[in-house]
Motif scaffolding. Structure first.
Motif, PDB file in Angstrom:
ATOM      1  N   ALA A  20      56.363  33.454  43.147  1.00 52.29           N
ATOM      2  CA  ALA A  20      56.901  32.199  43.838  1.00 52.29           C
ATOM      3  C   ALA A  20      55.632  31.284  44.264  1.00 52.29           C
ATOM      4  O   ALA A  20      55.573  29.798  43.871  1.00 52.29           O
ATOM      5  CB  ALA A  20      57.994  32.159  44.982  1.00 52.29           C
ATOM      6  N   ASN A  21      54.582  31.785  44.666  1.00 49.14           N
ATOM      7  CA  ASN A  21      53.338  30.991  45.124  1.00 49.14           C
ATOM      8  C   ASN A  21      52.169  32.247  45.180  1.00 49.14           C
ATOM      9  O   ASN A  21      52.493  33.247  45.560  1.00 49.14           O
ATOM     10  CB  ASN A  21      53.708  30.338  46.491  1.00 49.14           C
ATOM     11  CG  ASN A  21      53.998  31.117  47.630  1.00 49.14           C
ATOM     12  OD1 ASN A  21      53.452  32.124  48.068  1.00 49.14           O
ATOM     13  ND2 ASN A  21      55.158  30.929  47.979  1.00 49.14           N
ATOM     14  N   ILE A  22      50.993  31.484  45.251  1.00 51.24           N
ATOM     15  CA  ILE A  22      49.929  32.500  45.433  1.00 51.24           C
ATOM     16  C   ILE A  22      48.863  31.797  46.276  1.00 51.24           C
ATOM     17  O   ILE A  22      48.791  30.434  46.558  1.00 51.24           O
ATOM     18  CB  ILE A  22      49.031  32.316  43.992  1.00 51.24           C
ATOM     19  CG1 ILE A  22      49.914  32.958  42.818  1.00 51.24           C
ATOM     20  CG2 ILE A  22      47.675  33.240  44.397  1.00 51.24           C
ATOM     21  CD1 ILE A  22      49.093  32.889  41.489  1.00 51.24           C
ATOM     22  N   SER A  23      48.654  32.603  47.385  1.00 57.20           N
ATOM     23  CA  SER A  23      47.823  32.091  48.638  1.00 57.20           C
ATOM     24  C   SER A  23      46.479  32.821  48.589  1.00 57.20           C
ATOM     25  O   SER A  23      46.495  34.159  47.754  1.00 57.20           O
ATOM     26  CB  SER A  23      48.507  32.338  49.828  1.00 57.20           C
ATOM     27  OG  SER A  23      49.567  31.699  50.161  1.00 57.20           O
ATOM     28  N   TYR A  24      45.432  32.653  49.104  1.00 60.44           N
ATOM     29  CA  TYR A  24      44.287  33.369  49.071  1.00 60.44           C
ATOM     30  C   TYR A  24      43.364  33.011  50.164  1.00 60.44           C
ATOM     31  O   TYR A  24      43.604  32.140  51.156  1.00 60.44           O
ATOM     32  CB  TYR A  24      43.412  32.597  47.912  1.00 60.44           C
ATOM     33  CG  TYR A  24      42.459  31.649  48.034  1.00 60.44           C
ATOM     34  CD1 TYR A  24      41.335  31.586  47.489  1.00 60.44           C
ATOM     35  CD2 TYR A  24      43.095  30.555  48.560  1.00 60.44           C
ATOM     36  CE1 TYR A  24      40.426  30.405  47.554  1.00 60.44           C
ATOM     37  CE2 TYR A  24      42.249  29.310  48.528  1.00 60.44           C
ATOM     38  CZ  TYR A  24      40.984  29.115  47.944  1.00 60.44           C
ATOM     39  OH  TYR A  24      40.163  28.195  48.159  1.00 60.44           O
ATOM     40  N   THR A  25      42.437  34.075  50.224  1.00 61.31           N
ATOM     41  CA  THR A  25      41.625  34.020  51.646  1.00 61.31           C
ATOM     42  C   THR A  25      40.230  34.695  51.215  1.00 61.31           C
ATOM     43  O   THR A  25      40.300  35.534  50.374  1.00 61.31           O
ATOM     44  CB  THR A  25      42.300  34.662  52.751  1.00 61.31           C
ATOM     45  OG1 THR A  25      41.191  34.338  53.852  1.00 61.31           O
ATOM     46  CG2 THR A  25      42.261  36.037  52.901  1.00 61.31           C
ATOM     47  N   ARG A  26      39.107  34.324  52.107  1.00 60.73           N
ATOM     48  CA  ARG A  26      37.914  34.909  51.910  1.00 60.73           C
ATOM     49  C   ARG A  26      37.526  35.957  53.128  1.00 60.73           C
ATOM     50  O   ARG A  26      37.973  35.451  54.305  1.00 60.73           O
ATOM     51  CB  ARG A  26      36.622  34.118  51.641  1.00 60.73           C
ATOM     52  CG  ARG A  26      36.411  33.625  50.237  1.00 60.73           C
ATOM     53  CD  ARG A  26      35.198  32.701  50.401  1.00 60.73           C
ATOM     54  NE  ARG A  26      34.887  32.034  49.429  1.00 60.73           N
ATOM     55  CZ  ARG A  26      33.785  32.437  48.588  1.00 60.73           C
ATOM     56  NH1 ARG A  26      32.945  32.971  48.927  1.00 60.73           N
ATOM     57  NH2 ARG A  26      33.632  31.411  47.413  1.00 60.73           N
ATOM     58  N   ILE A  27      37.073  37.182  52.809  1.00 57.16           N
ATOM     59  CA  ILE A  27      36.650  37.734  54.251  1.00 57.16           C
ATOM     60  C   ILE A  27      35.352  38.384  53.856  1.00 57.16           C
ATOM     61  O   ILE A  27      35.183  38.971  52.873  1.00 57.16           O
ATOM     62  CB  ILE A  27      37.918  38.851  54.521  1.00 57.16           C
ATOM     63  CG1 ILE A  27      37.766  39.286  56.010  1.00 57.16           C
ATOM     64  CG2 ILE A  27      37.918  39.959  53.341  1.00 57.16           C
ATOM     65  CD1 ILE A  27      38.850  40.023  56.228  1.00 57.16           C
ATOM     66  N   PRO A  28      34.314  38.417  55.024  1.00 57.56           N
ATOM     67  CA  PRO A  28      33.057  39.068  54.671  1.00 57.56           C
ATOM     68  C   PRO A  28      33.390  40.517  54.870  1.00 57.56           C
ATOM     69  O   PRO A  28      34.145  41.421  55.033  1.00 57.56           O
ATOM     70  CB  PRO A  28      32.332  38.584  56.015  1.00 57.56           C
ATOM     71  CG  PRO A  28      33.399  38.152  56.925  1.00 57.56           C
ATOM     72  CD  PRO A  28      34.518  38.046  56.137  1.00 57.56           C
ATOM     73  N   LEU A  29      32.266  41.173  53.924  1.00 54.57           N
ATOM     74  CA  LEU A  29      32.378  42.763  53.699  1.00 54.57           C
ATOM     75  C   LEU A  29      30.831  43.288  54.170  1.00 54.57           C
ATOM     76  O   LEU A  29      29.844  42.453  54.259  1.00 54.57           O
ATOM     77  CB  LEU A  29      32.353  43.270  52.382  1.00 54.57           C
ATOM     78  CG  LEU A  29      33.623  42.636  51.567  1.00 54.57           C
ATOM     79  CD1 LEU A  29      33.375  43.156  50.233  1.00 54.57           C
ATOM     80  CD2 LEU A  29      34.943  43.280  52.206  1.00 54.57           C
ATOM     81  N   GLN A  30      30.769  44.466  54.776  1.00 56.93           N
ATOM     82  CA  GLN A  30      29.652  45.083  55.060  1.00 56.93           C
ATOM     83  C   GLN A  30      29.110  45.810  54.001  1.00 56.93           C
ATOM     84  O   GLN A  30      30.123  46.196  53.085  1.00 56.93           O
ATOM     85  CB  GLN A  30      29.818  46.066  56.490  1.00 56.93           C
ATOM     86  CG  GLN A  30      30.825  47.170  56.102  1.00 56.93           C
ATOM     87  CD  GLN A  30      31.063  47.956  57.382  1.00 56.93           C
ATOM     88  OE1 GLN A  30      30.602  47.586  58.530  1.00 56.93           O
ATOM     89  NE2 GLN A  30      31.578  49.212  57.129  1.00 56.93           N
ATOM     90  N   LYS A  31      27.833  46.253  53.952  1.00 52.59           N
ATOM     91  CA  LYS A  31      27.429  47.074  52.852  1.00 52.59           C
ATOM     92  C   LYS A  31      28.127  48.510  52.710  1.00 52.59           C
ATOM     93  O   LYS A  31      28.315  48.969  53.989  1.00 52.59           O
ATOM     94  CB  LYS A  31      25.919  47.112  53.024  1.00 52.59           C
ATOM     95  CG  LYS A  31      25.064  47.791  51.811  1.00 52.59           C
ATOM     96  CD  LYS A  31      24.820  46.549  50.893  1.00 52.59           C
ATOM     97  CE  LYS A  31      23.823  46.848  49.759  1.00 52.59           C
ATOM     98  NZ  LYS A  31      23.800  45.734  48.720  1.00 52.59           N
ATOM     99  N   GLY A  32      28.503  49.038  51.765  1.00 47.80           N
ATOM    100  CA  GLY A  32      28.906  50.138  51.643  1.00 47.80           C
ATOM    101  C   GLY A  32      30.483  50.078  51.758  1.00 47.80           C
ATOM    102  O   GLY A  32      31.250  49.256  51.410  1.00 47.80           O
ATOM    103  N   ASN A  33      31.196  51.525  52.507  1.00 46.26           N
ATOM    104  CA  ASN A  33      32.557  51.379  52.523  1.00 46.26           C
ATOM    105  C   ASN A  33      33.420  50.194  53.600  1.00 46.26           C
ATOM    106  O   ASN A  33      32.620  49.940  54.451  1.00 46.26           O
ATOM    107  CB  ASN A  33      33.005  52.765  53.147  1.00 46.26           C
ATOM    108  CG  ASN A  33      34.550  52.790  52.848  1.00 46.26           C
ATOM    109  OD1 ASN A  33      35.218  52.553  51.872  1.00 46.26           O
ATOM    110  ND2 ASN A  33      35.286  53.100  53.883  1.00 46.26           N
ATOM    111  N   ASN A  34      34.415  49.580  53.034  1.00 49.33           N
ATOM    112  CA  ASN A  34      35.238  48.425  53.860  1.00 49.33           C
ATOM    113  C   ASN A  34      36.435  49.105  53.827  1.00 49.33           C
ATOM    114  O   ASN A  34      37.196  49.304  52.777  1.00 49.33           O
ATOM    115  CB  ASN A  34      35.027  47.283  53.379  1.00 49.33           C
ATOM    116  CG  ASN A  34      33.475  46.570  53.662  1.00 49.33           C
ATOM    117  OD1 ASN A  34      33.207  46.026  54.528  1.00 49.33           O
ATOM    118  ND2 ASN A  34      32.636  46.962  52.818  1.00 49.33           N
TER     119      ASN A  34
END
Length: 477
Positions: free
Chosen positions: A428-442
């Motif tokens: 019905a709709n698409i939402s999005y966001t950005r989130i920072p990552l640390q090096k390696g596993n998140n």
């Protein structure tokens, strides 16, 4: 002759009943078992339902079959197969669907019997899924090619309309996606161009809202950042003024960033709606169709008729046209967390709104074709019945012609059916966001909340590589 007339009437009646019973079912009804499996997340079973569905196996529904098969395979994580189906769908669209005979079939029977050619927003969504498939398969160059094809699709779409600014001639979300893919390839110049193109679509729209979607703040930040990285100081200043935002440069996260697409709910379904019109003559002698209340006035298209058109045969017309019916999503909000930071989602594409508005935009044009076709049919029925009078032996009525006339009338009435097909497994709709990552596993947690207050969560593991990455998640219920 009387028995011939009776037999023709009986045959016409039973044919009419069969058409009526078939006509009562919408496309959604006829493939309900597939959508039930998709909604439940049983993607492998959904693929099986597609393969055994006789309606979708018909040549006229090939595009729908390929789009649904591509989507179901994508959801199942089979990205190679998904793109095989989407590429075939793409090729089908490029080669052109239907032809002269296809148009004739639609005229003689109904639009549901014609080849499905796809809604304009459905064509853009093919690029969305193909691009993500290529990204997940680590085929960066192919994803870039798909991103470039979004511009070509926009050009083809724009060429269809004179009033491009007010019609769905570009897809802001697809242009945004194009920018994100370029940015993931560290091509900040092309990323800026794509983001700017998306922004311009919003700026030309009323209240900076394009088909139900307000310009995302994330897009504003993207165009500011890429303008700065390219050294486009005048462009940066222009957008800072337009947005009322001041760009502040900051170091990119060590592990890169994750762009998370949340695909929520299911696209609206099409159902049949009935209209009743009369064909009347205006003061200038021109013919036009009008509904009972006179709120709809549509000119008669003389190009569909011939010299034998008889106005006396057209009193009232029953016309059918599809209408969308929205399906309320189970979830109505979500957040994303990396353990140290929680971010909200912004709507990027409102397929519900696109579906309703684009269908409404073409109502007058398409209803004009429907009504003119029905009027010509009715005129032919009238001429056939009139020809039967006194044309038999001894000047008596010709029962065969009269029976054919009534049979044609019944067939026309009961065969009239709106095209209720569409790509219904879209969200019905698409939402999005950005989130920072640390090096390696998140560890990334998606928290979902329903309208009733029920909360659920999903956890995924992402390896931070220092680059921009993508993830899409569907809650199709």
């Amino acid at each position: 002759m009387a028995h011939i007339r009776r037999n023709i009437f009986k045959a016409s009646f039973f044919l009419g009943v069969m058409l009526f019973l078939f006509g009562c079912s919408s496309y959604n009804d006829m493939i309900a078992s597939y959508y039930k499996q998709i909604s439940a997340g049983n993607y492998a079973e959904a693929v099986k339902e597609l393969d055994k569905n006789k309606l979708l196996q018909k040549p006229r529904n090939k595009l729908l079959f390929l789009m649904e098969k591509g989507k179901a395979s994508h959801l199942a994580g089979d990205y190679e197969s998904s793109n095989q189906y989407f590429n075939e769908a793409d090729q089908l669209l490029e080669n052109g669907i239907g032809g002269a005979m296809d148009a004739v079939v639609g005229t003689l029977v109904n639009p549901m019997t014609q080849s499905y050619k796809g809604e304009d927003f459905e064509k853009f969504m093919i690029h969305y899924y193909k691009a993500l498939n290529y990204v997940y398969l680590n085929k960066t160059e192919d994803a870039i090619v798909e991103a470039r094809r979004i511009s070509l699709q926009s050009q083809q779409q724009g060429d269809k309309f004179n009033d491009k600014d007010s019609r769905y001639s570009k897809d802001a979300f697809s242009l945004m996606l194009q920018g994100l893919i370029y940015e993931s390839d560290r091509d900040v110049n092309n990323a800026f161009i794509a983001y700017r193109n998306a922004v311009e679509v919003y700026l030309k729209s009323e209240n900076q809202t394009y088909y139900g979607t307000k310009m995302p703040d994330e897009l504003k930040r993207d165009v500011l950042r890429t303008a700065y990285l390219n050294g486009f100081t005048s462009e940066l200043g222009r957008f800072e003024g337009l947005f009322g935002m001041k760009y502040e440069s900051k170091a990119a996260p060590e592990g890169g960033e994750l762009v998370f697409f949340w695909e929520n709910g299911l696209a609206p379904v099409k159902q049949q709606e009935e209209f009743f019109f009369s064909l009347v003559k205006g003061s200038s002698g021109d013919l036009f169709f009008t509904n009972l209340g006179g709120s709809i006035i549509i000119p008669f298209n003389y190009g569909y008729s011939d010299g034998n058109f008889n106005l006396n045969g057209v009193e009232s017309l029953r016309a059918t046209y599809p209408k969308y019916v929205a399906r309320a999503p189970y979830y109505n909000s979500a957040t994303l967390s990396n353990g140290a930071q929680t971010v909200s989602f912004e709507k990027a594409e409102d397929i519900n709104e696109l579906a309703f508005k684009t269908l409404s935009q073409r109502f007058m044009k398409e209803m004009g074709k429907v009504l003119t076709r029905l009027a010509v049919k009715k005129s032919a029925e009238y001429v056939l019945r009139q020809s039967s009078k006194g044309s038999g032996k001894d000047g008596k009525d010709n029962s065969l012609l009269e029976g054919l006339g009534f049979g044609m009338q019944l067939y026309s009435l009961l065969s009239e059916k709106a095209d209720t097909r569409n790509w219904q497994s879209l969200p019905a709709n698409i939402s999005y966001t950005r989130i920072p990552l640390q090096k390696g596993n998140n560890t990334i947690t998606l928290s979902l909340k329903s309208a009733s207050g029920t909360e659920e969560s999903k956890t995924i593991e992402i390896t931070g590589t220092g680059r921009l990455q993508f993830y899409n998640y569907s809650t199709l219920r």
